[in-house]
Design an enzyme around this catalytic site. Structure first.
Site, PDB file in Angstrom:
ATOM      1  N   LYS A 147       0.845  -1.197   0.000  1.00  0.00           N
ATOM      2  CA  LYS A 147       0.000   0.000   0.000  1.00  0.00           C
ATOM      3  C   LYS A 147       0.882   1.250   0.000  1.00  0.00           C
ATOM      4  O   LYS A 147       1.717   1.428   0.882  1.00  0.00           O
ATOM      5  CB  LYS A 147      -0.926  -0.011   1.206  1.00  0.00           C
ATOM      6  CG  LYS A 147      -1.859  -1.226   1.227  1.00  0.00           C
ATOM      7  CD  LYS A 147      -2.684  -1.318   2.490  1.00  0.00           C
ATOM      8  CE  LYS A 147      -1.857  -1.578   3.708  1.00  0.00           C
ATOM      9  NZ  LYS A 147      -2.650  -1.807   4.920  1.00  0.00           N
ATOM     10  N   THR A 154      -7.944   9.423   8.555  1.00  0.00           N
ATOM     11  CA  THR A 154      -7.574   8.149   7.931  1.00  0.00           C
ATOM     12  C   THR A 154      -7.309   7.061   8.977  1.00  0.00           C
ATOM     13  O   THR A 154      -6.674   6.047   8.679  1.00  0.00           O
ATOM     14  CB  THR A 154      -6.320   8.327   7.058  1.00  0.00           C
ATOM     15  OG1 THR A 154      -5.251   8.838   7.876  1.00  0.00           O
ATOM     16  CG2 THR A 154      -6.583   9.283   5.911  1.00  0.00           C
ATOM     17  N   GLY A 202      -7.537   3.895  10.849  1.00  0.00           N
ATOM     18  CA  GLY A 202      -8.151   2.588  10.616  1.00  0.00           C
ATOM     19  C   GLY A 202      -8.276   2.182   9.165  1.00  0.00           C
ATOM     20  O   GLY A 202      -8.973   1.199   8.852  1.00  0.00           O
ATOM     21  N   THR A 203      -7.585   2.879   8.254  1.00  0.00           N
ATOM     22  CA  THR A 203      -7.706   2.510   6.837  1.00  0.00           C
ATOM     23  C   THR A 203      -7.171   1.108   6.564  1.00  0.00           C
ATOM     24  O   THR A 203      -7.771   0.349   5.798  1.00  0.00           O
ATOM     25  CB  THR A 203      -6.976   3.524   5.942  1.00  0.00           C
ATOM     26  OG1 THR A 203      -5.642   3.719   6.426  1.00  0.00           O
ATOM     27  CG2 THR A 203      -7.695   4.858   5.924  1.00  0.00           C
ATOM     28  N   GLY A 204      -6.029   0.758   7.170  1.00  0.00           N
ATOM     29  CA  GLY A 204      -5.462  -0.565   6.932  1.00  0.00           C
ATOM     30  C   GLY A 204      -6.337  -1.672   7.477  1.00  0.00           C
ATOM     31  O   GLY A 204      -6.524  -2.717   6.830  1.00  0.00           O
ATOM     32  N   CYS A 205      -6.885  -1.464   8.666  1.00  0.00           N
ATOM     33  CA  CYS A 205      -7.800  -2.446   9.265  1.00  0.00           C
ATOM     34  C   CYS A 205      -9.030  -2.622   8.383  1.00  0.00           C
ATOM     35  O   CYS A 205      -9.482  -3.739   8.124  1.00  0.00           O
ATOM     36  CB  CYS A 205      -8.227  -1.993  10.655  1.00  0.00           C
ATOM     37  SG  CYS A 205      -6.883  -1.657  11.809  1.00  0.00           S
TER      38      CYS A 205
END
Length: 272
Positions: A181, A214, A216-219
């Site tokens: 990412k 942003t 918590g975007t990865g979760c």
């Protein structure tokens, strides 16, 4: 008299991750995402955190045995169609996750959470080698952001070209697909790269959204991909739709908190 229509059951998605007391990341973000995407959410909480949009105030790991029992309780009774693994914190937790999942044959999405959005360390120093040894071999897909990928390949990454080379290296070393990412690069567009063993690389990109919200975007992305795989989507399409969900949720962020606020999971009604 016609037969009643058969109700389609939702895919059963298990999130193994930490709890975020402010609701923006971790288990809370996963449950929101899974639910909005039509899945049935289950959880195995690895760590309890006190955190909000400006930082992490406390991290309290759950015992590895308790984590393992949560996983087994869900799988033995409810069953599971896909699994997301997020924050694992220490070697005891990692060992019990490995034991609980050693015979499970469903897609496993591993989000190697190491550092929070606000910069706090979320994994014990000796846990990385245990993650490599015990969890990477279980993973269908690993989803590191740029700092995490750099940590895994043990060098600094600043460009998309460097990110692609590192993702290829991690894919070859683990045998798992890697979604690298690129949100931490300085490029005008966000570029993510999906590297799969014995398959062509796929690039996804979208315009950078100028917002501080942003958290918590990865979760959110990893649990979205797990849910979509549970629905039967291909990996490439699950990544594409999962990214769409994240973009929509960022655009709908409610603006809570003084720092990096949560996404607007509640507002995403369509992935078209």
């Amino acid at each position: 008299m016609t037969d009643a229509p058969v109700k389609k059951k939702p895919p059963r998605i298990l999130s193994i991750a930490g709890s975020d007391s402010s609701g923006g990341a971790g288990i809370q973000a996963d449950i929101k995402t899974i639910t909005m995407l039509g899945g049935y959410a289950m959880s195995a909480i690895t760590t309890v955190t006190a955190q909000n949009s400006v930082g992490v105030q406390a991290v309290v790991p759950v015992s590895g045995d308790a984590v393992g029992q949560q996983i087994s309780s869900c799988i033995r009774d409810i069953g599971v169609d896909a699994i997301k693994i997020g924050m694992v914190h220490d070697t005891d937790i990692i060992a019990h996750i490995h034991e609980a999942l050693s015979d499970v044959q469903v897609p496993i999405i591993l989000d190697p959470v190491m550092i929070s959005t606000t910069g706090a360390a979320l994994i014990a120093p000796d846990a990385l080698s245990a993650m490599r040894e015990k969890l990477f071999p279980l993973a269908t897909l690993i989803t590191p952001n740029l700092p995490e990928l750099g940590h895994l390949v043990e060098r600094s990454l600043t460009s998309t070209r460097q990110m692609i080379a590192a993702a290829e290296e991690l894919c070859e070393a683990t045998g798992a697909a890697v979604l690298a990412k690129g949100g931490h690069t300085e490029d005008a567009r966000i570029v993510d790269i999906l590297i799969r063993p014995d398959a062509r690389a796929v690039q996804f990109d979208h315009a950078r959204i100028e917002t501080p919200h942003t958290h918590g975007t990865g979760c959110t992305l990893s649990s979205a991909i797990a849910t979509l795989l549970g629905h039967g989507q291909s990996l490439e399409h699950a990544v594409r739709l999962g990214r769409n969900f994240v973009v929509r949720a960022i655009e709908a962020a409610p603006g809570f908190g003084a720092g990096s606020g949560p996404l607007g999971h509640h507002a995403v009604r369509s992935l078209d």
